[in-house]
Design a protein around this motif. Sequence first.
Motif, mmCIF file in Angstrom:
data_model
loop_
_atom_site.group_PDB
_atom_site.id
_atom_site.type_symbol
_atom_site.label_atom_id
_atom_site.label_comp_id
_atom_site.label_asym_id
_atom_site.label_seq_id
_atom_site.Cartn_x
_atom_site.Cartn_y
_atom_site.Cartn_z
ATOM 1 N N ASP A 157 0.819 -1.198 0.000
ATOM 2 C CA ASP A 157 0.000 0.000 0.000
ATOM 3 C C ASP A 157 0.864 1.263 0.000
ATOM 4 O OD1 ASP A 157 -2.011 1.821 0.475
ATOM 5 O OD2 ASP A 157 -2.160 1.349 2.601
ATOM 6 N N THR A 194 -6.398 11.956 -1.350
ATOM 7 C CA THR A 194 -6.332 10.564 -1.816
ATOM 8 C C THR A 194 -6.698 10.415 -3.289
ATOM 9 O OG1 THR A 194 -6.914 9.853 0.417
ATOM 10 C CG2 THR A 194 -7.090 8.210 -1.299
ATOM 11 N N HIS A 222 -5.524 5.842 3.649
ATOM 12 C CA HIS A 222 -5.264 4.480 3.175
ATOM 13 C C HIS A 222 -4.170 3.789 3.985
ATOM 14 C CE1 HIS A 222 -2.297 6.732 0.727
ATOM 15 N NE2 HIS A 222 -1.562 5.673 0.911
ATOM 16 N N MET A 241 -6.683 2.599 -1.498
ATOM 17 C CA MET A 241 -7.012 4.027 -1.441
ATOM 18 C C MET A 241 -8.485 4.262 -1.712
ATOM 19 S SD MET A 241 -3.762 5.545 -3.436
ATOM 20 C CE MET A 241 -2.110 5.274 -2.796
#
Lengths: 536, 69
Positions: free
Chosen positions: A59, A138, A259, A349
């Motif tokens: 991530d 994001t 996220h 995300m």
Amino acid sequence: MSQHTTELVVFIVLFLLVSGMGFVAARWRRPTDLASLNEWGLGGRSFGSWITWFLVGGDLYTAYTFVAVPALVFSSGALGFYALPYTVVVYPLVFLVLARMWSVSHVHGFVTPADFVRARFGSPTLALAIAITGLVATMPYIALQLVGIEAVLKAMGITGHLPIIIAFAILAAYTYQSGLRAPALIAFVKDTLIYIVILAAVIYIPAQLGGWDSIFDAAKAKFEATPAAGDGHLLNAGNQLQYITLAFGSALALFLYPHSLTGVLASKNRNVIKRNMSALPAYSFLLGLIALLGFMAIAAGTKPVMNANGKPDSNTIVPMLFDQMFPDWFTGVAYAAIGIGALVPAAIMSIAAANLFTRNIYREYLNKDATDAQEANVSKLVSLVVKVGAVLCILLLDPQFSIDLQLIGGVIMLQTLPAVALGLYTRWFHKGGLLAGWAAGLAAGMWMLYLIPNPASGKAHFGGSAFGLQNLGFDTTMTIYAGFLALAVNLVVAVLATLAFRAAKVADGKDETRRSDYFADEGDPDVKDLDLAGSH
Amino acid sequence: MTTGEPGQPRTDRSPWNWLLVLPIVLPLCTFLFNADEPRLLGFPLFYWLQLAFILVGVGTTTLVYRMTR
């Protein structure tokens, strides 16, 4: 295109394999049903050390990072290496903070950082500000993952947007179905491929180029020959402060991104998080090696793909280096690693953004009595909307615009630090003071970014994050990371405004958390009994 | 913690935590490593020393985790 056939076949086969895994993931560690945010959005909050390591690593270290960091090292040299100290500093920095966030979130059933702020400071308005900041920061980040895929496709001679639309449609479908379980399962493949490709690259390519000595000497020679002041294979007097503040500021911002917290909250206890703070730097080592691909490209004389407008697309430098150095089948594996590398963070995300909308806008303002199933449904739909938005960003706007937005994103994300991170330690700030600091930090950050030109691309504004101190009247060529300075403004205003609100006896919000909530762990009665429709 | 727990309330305070300052400060001291020489395996000091700081980070976080759990 014919000379890329092998690469393309390998790429497509691996891509389809992973997409299949995404759909099957819904059955992995199968819950009784997926109809709650705890299951769809946080994978049941049950991930152990290994899954968390792959998930959070997959991530944080995104495809865009793998493409953009070496591109920056290729063009600027040492400054681009800031990504290494950034990802070394971040883990000891958040070691204690994340454990507290995990505990308080599990006691109260928080899904997003804004959930925490709402309960801690008793202010839906402040929570909304934090949620919108997270959403705005994001969205362009998701769009940038497309830039990562696009760079690979361009290197294979494929232009046009159709392949990207197909890739994102597949991604949207399995995220909708499987939630966080999809990226968690795919992360195993993504990270394994990336490790194989990079370890092969740093052993094989230097051997072809006459060893590391000659690679660094070639870089040194290139930067000494250019007239630009900001580059070099070492730092200079003008960019050292920028290097330090950019690394430190980026580290402060990293776990404020919604996220990043999603992966952390999905882990099953505090020890999983703490162990990962020791294990995640393995990815930092990888990132350091990836950054050096930029120097390898210099030594190998790699040329980036030219855009339609006649300017070189520096993001294609790593794909072109692989194409030049590796046999075709392995280049295909490397391209697949980058392409799949884009899917994991993009999925997480979009889930994080969807959770923010559901918890802090839908539930707060549109449907106060939402059931778990309704929340999960709204999140699933919003995750689709977010991805369509990201694709439209790339189709309709200049990709440069997404890159600018991402730059702004880091600066504005930092402005949530006083409420989210300091809030885990102290309740001293007044809710109005935090809001005032947030607004002042945003304004200062935007003003500084607006003033930064980029001579290389001929842009007058939003040309980077290095703010020249001469703008403030200092007689110097030194630059500093704009986000860092904006955070300082934020903190000063937050402190002064808190004192002012206290003096004026303005009512503060109610704190719904207790001190003991911040240290609760798996097995405690409070934690076991996860009640999403709880007291707040 | 839970209600009615006897003895010490839980906390994350520990003198060991101060060790975490080391891997935060060290990688930000550019004067320590902003040089080409000495090279190691062909890597200028700037690059190999910063890669070595990863080990400092892993070592200290592991130690603090083990001493405070």
